[in-house]
Enzyme design. Structure first.
Site, PDB file in Angstrom:
ATOM      1  N   ASP A 194      -7.600   5.241   2.611  1.00 50.61           N
ATOM      2  CA  ASP A 194      -7.258   4.146   3.524  1.00 50.61           C
ATOM      3  C   ASP A 194      -7.339   4.698   4.943  1.00 50.61           C
ATOM      4  OD1 ASP A 194      -5.563   1.236   3.029  1.00 50.61           O
ATOM      5  OD2 ASP A 194      -5.635   2.051   5.061  1.00 50.61           O
ATOM      6  N   ALA A 247      -6.828   9.884   4.564  1.00 49.10           N
ATOM      7  CA  ALA A 247      -6.688   8.909   5.654  1.00 49.10           C
ATOM      8  C   ALA A 247      -8.016   8.868   6.401  1.00 49.10           C
ATOM      9  CB  ALA A 247      -5.552   9.314   6.584  1.00 49.10           C
ATOM     10  N   ARG A 274      -4.406  -4.991 -10.943  1.00 47.75           N
ATOM     11  CA  ARG A 274      -3.973  -3.585 -11.015  1.00 47.75           C
ATOM     12  C   ARG A 274      -3.709  -3.210 -12.473  1.00 47.75           C
ATOM     13  NH1 ARG A 274      -1.274  -4.226  -5.511  1.00 47.75           N
ATOM     14  NH2 ARG A 274       0.428  -5.408  -6.407  1.00 47.75           N
ATOM     15  N   PHE A 293      -9.595   1.562  -0.034  1.00 45.95           N
ATOM     16  CA  PHE A 293      -8.728   0.588   0.646  1.00 45.95           C
ATOM     17  C   PHE A 293      -7.410   0.483  -0.146  1.00 45.95           C
ATOM     18  CE2 PHE A 293     -13.179  -0.742   1.159  1.00 45.95           C
ATOM     19  CZ  PHE A 293     -13.318  -0.791   2.534  1.00 45.95           C
ATOM     20  N   CYS A 337     -11.233 -10.905  -0.345  1.00 46.48           N
ATOM     21  CA  CYS A 337     -10.142 -11.858  -0.119  1.00 46.48           C
ATOM     22  C   CYS A 337     -10.442 -12.773   1.064  1.00 46.48           C
ATOM     23  CB  CYS A 337      -8.808 -11.129   0.061  1.00 46.48           C
ATOM     24  SG  CYS A 337      -8.809  -9.967   1.423  1.00 46.48           S
ATOM     25  N   ASP A 380     -11.275  -2.694  -2.580  1.00 43.03           N
ATOM     26  CA  ASP A 380     -10.482  -3.888  -2.240  1.00 43.03           C
ATOM     27  C   ASP A 380     -10.267  -3.973  -0.718  1.00 43.03           C
ATOM     28  OD1 ASP A 380      -8.815  -6.114  -2.406  1.00 43.03           O
ATOM     29  OD2 ASP A 380      -7.021  -4.922  -2.804  1.00 43.03           O
TER      30      ASP A 380
HETATM   31  N1  SAH Z   1      -5.666  -2.633  -2.773  1.00 43.91           N
HETATM   32  C1  SAH Z   1      -4.473  -2.683  -1.968  1.00 43.91           C
HETATM   33  C2  SAH Z   1      -4.563  -3.663  -0.838  1.00 43.91           C
HETATM   34  C3  SAH Z   1      -5.679  -3.399   0.150  1.00 43.91           C
HETATM   35  S1  SAH Z   1      -5.452  -4.149   1.708  1.00 43.91           S
HETATM   36  C4  SAH Z   1      -3.263  -2.944  -2.878  1.00 43.91           C
HETATM   37  O1  SAH Z   1      -3.425  -3.153  -4.093  1.00 43.91           O
HETATM   38  O2  SAH Z   1      -2.144  -2.931  -2.371  1.00 43.91           O
HETATM   39  C5  SAH Z   1      -6.745  -3.471   2.641  1.00 43.91           C
HETATM   40  C6  SAH Z   1      -6.511  -2.069   3.186  1.00 43.91           C
HETATM   41  O3  SAH Z   1      -7.731  -1.613   3.754  1.00 43.91           O
HETATM   42  C7  SAH Z   1      -5.456  -1.944   4.280  1.00 43.91           C
HETATM   43  O4  SAH Z   1      -4.479  -1.038   3.878  1.00 43.91           O
HETATM   44  C8  SAH Z   1      -6.229  -1.380   5.491  1.00 43.91           C
HETATM   45  O5  SAH Z   1      -5.484  -0.403   6.214  1.00 43.91           O
HETATM   46  C9  SAH Z   1      -7.428  -0.754   4.842  1.00 43.91           C
HETATM   47  N2  SAH Z   1      -8.656  -0.648   5.655  1.00 43.91           N
HETATM   48  C10 SAH Z   1      -9.177  -1.549   6.500  1.00 43.91           C
HETATM   49  N3  SAH Z   1     -10.360  -1.124   6.979  1.00 43.91           N
HETATM   50  C11 SAH Z   1     -10.597   0.088   6.422  1.00 43.91           C
HETATM   51  C12 SAH Z   1     -11.675   1.030   6.510  1.00 43.91           C
HETATM   52  N4  SAH Z   1     -12.723   0.787   7.256  1.00 43.91           N
HETATM   53  N5  SAH Z   1     -11.585   2.152   5.782  1.00 43.91           N
HETATM   54  C13 SAH Z   1     -10.498   2.394   5.008  1.00 43.91           C
HETATM   55  N6  SAH Z   1      -9.459   1.527   4.882  1.00 43.91           N
HETATM   56  C14 SAH Z   1      -9.510   0.401   5.581  1.00 43.91           C
END
Ligand code: SAH
Length: 403
Positions: free
Chosen positions: A260, A287, A222, A238, A347, A307
């Site tokens: 997200d 969203a 970050r 994400f 991940c 991510d």
């Molecule tokens: N980059 C973030 C962590 C990401 S975790 C940080 O730094 O904190 C992954 C995220 O992807 C979760 O919040 C989950 O709700 C979201 N997610 C999962 N599938 C998704 C999709 N198809 N479209 C959008 N978001 C999604």
């Protein structure tokens, strides 16, 4: 008077097949079911067992749990895992974080991972510190049975600094066992509160949020992304609680779109943007599904963060996951203008660094883009990998400069 003889608790033993002890002798922390010759004593899931060679000589001590990984080893020295043992284990984990400058009197960062499972010689145990609260997630029944000792070890090591310990293992333990437990404070009580990471404030909801409440493993990435953000049009795909978005806005990004699929995540992101006093007119939160967003998105992003959650949780899902990463990244690249930068991550533990790299190469080919690799990223030092357990390495990232 009835005479009750003292019966020393019988040590339960897992005896390995001949020629199957080499991995444990090299300090690998897992005993697979196929390596087990026989078991001495009545064992139940969660029991502490000693693992021995075929000739009966001692190798290691761990938690038994029926399954393909039959024993998770936490000691390679014969010892009694009493309170002092766990005090020392947690003490060493804390000492290591002190070396990293993360624990003790930090001004700009007061959240970090204290125990990273096998990476800290503590298979099945995750502990994240959020200022004065420790959040514990056990992934094995045996570790969960040690909860009282772990809780005391945390208090002993942190002194009065720790105000609460929250056990959030109900979602990480095997389902049958988890039915009988619930998430709860095992010490003190608290309510989800703000933490600091490199001077940025984040509201962390460890009770209702994902994982332990915050993705601590992206801290350094970050920060790096923030360095490229000034004046840029940014997409944080994400976003969860908006970590990358806050760093980008803080650094003076021209605008940030956070996406997200979870409404709760979007609310957290908006709250965190506000908490840091960042200009709301530069931030838009969506969203929705990332693929849907990207399909209809502008193609002039200058900095993009991708991510996603782990696409593959098992080897069986790996092929499908790779296809998913490729499609996602090819589409993401097509929305970045020439001279733009992509931070892309995986991940999934079963997708190796090389496989991820090759997948991104395939995505670049598909999108017809030339790219330079600027950085190859991984997990931070408070998420260490045991040198004897390379499986512990799970987070990989590539930063690309796209032509
Ligand atoms: N980059 C973030 C962590 C990401 S975790 C940080 O730094 O904190 C992954 C995220 O992807 C979760 O919040 C989950 O709700 C979201 N997610 C999962 N599938 C998704 C999709 N198809 N479209 C959008 N978001 C999604």
């Amino acid at each position: 008077m009835v005479f009750i003889p003292y019966l020393a608790p019988m040590t339960k033993k897992v005896i390995l097949k001949a020629k199957r002890s080499a991995a444990v002798e090299r300090f690998h922390p897992w005993v697979f079911s196929g390596a087990v010759k026989n078991i001495e004593g009545e064992v139940q899931d969660g029991d502490i067992v000693e693992v021995c060679k075929a000739d009966g000589s001692y190798l290691a001590t761990g938690h038994y749990q029926e399954g393909s990984i039959t024993v998770r080893l936490f000691s390679f020295q014969q010892s009694t895992p009493d309170q002092g043992f766990w005090d020392a284990k947690i003490g060493r984990a804390l000492q290591y974080r002190r070396h990293l400058g993360l624990a003790g009197g930090q001004h700009s960062t007061n959240c970090f991972r204290l125990a990273h499972a096998e990476g800290d010689g503590l298979p099945g145990l995750i502990i994240d510190i959020y200022n004065k609260t420790a959040v514990v997630q056990c992934h094995s029944i045996g570790m969960h049975r040690e909860m009282e000792k772990i809780s005391r070890a945390l208090q002993n090591n942190f002194g009065g600094h720790l105000e609460a310990i929250y056990d959030k293992s109900a979602e990480t333990l095997p389902r049958q066992y988890a039915l009988g437990i619930e998430n709860r404070y095992v010490f003190g009580a608290g309510s989800p509160g703000p933490v600091l990471e490199y001077g940025n404030t984040f509201q962390v909801d460890w009770e209702a949020g994902q994982k332990t409440g915050f993705f601590l493993d992206q801290r350094e990435n970050r920060r790096l992304a923030g360095q490229y953000a000034p004046d840029k049009k940014v997409l944080n795909a994400f976003c969860y609680s908006g970590g990358f978005s806050v760093y980008a806005l803080q650094a003076g990004a021209h605008s940030v779109d956070s996406v997200d699929v979870s409404k709760k995540a979007i609310e957290l992101t908006e709250a965190n943007v506000q908490l840091n006093g960042l200009p709301p007119e530069r931030h838009r939160a969506h969203a929705m599904d990332v693929m849907d967003f990207l399909r209809s998105a502008d193609n002039d992003y200058e900095l993009m963060i991708v991510d996603p959650p782990a696409f593959a949780k098992s080897l069986k899902k790996r092929h499908q996951a790779v296809q998913g990463y490729k499609r996602l990244n090819a589409l993401a690249m097509s929305r970045i203008q020439p001279g733009g930068i992509l931070f892309t991550f995986s991940c999934s533990q079963v997708v190796s660094q090389q496989l991820f790299y090759d997948t991104i190469v395939a995505a670049a080919l598909e999108s017809g883009r030339q790219a330079r690799v600027m950085h190859q990223l991984s997990q931070p030092a408070d998420h260490p990998v045991s040198i004897f357990h390379s499986e512990g390495s799970y987070l990989k990232g590539l930063v690309l400069y796209l032509e």
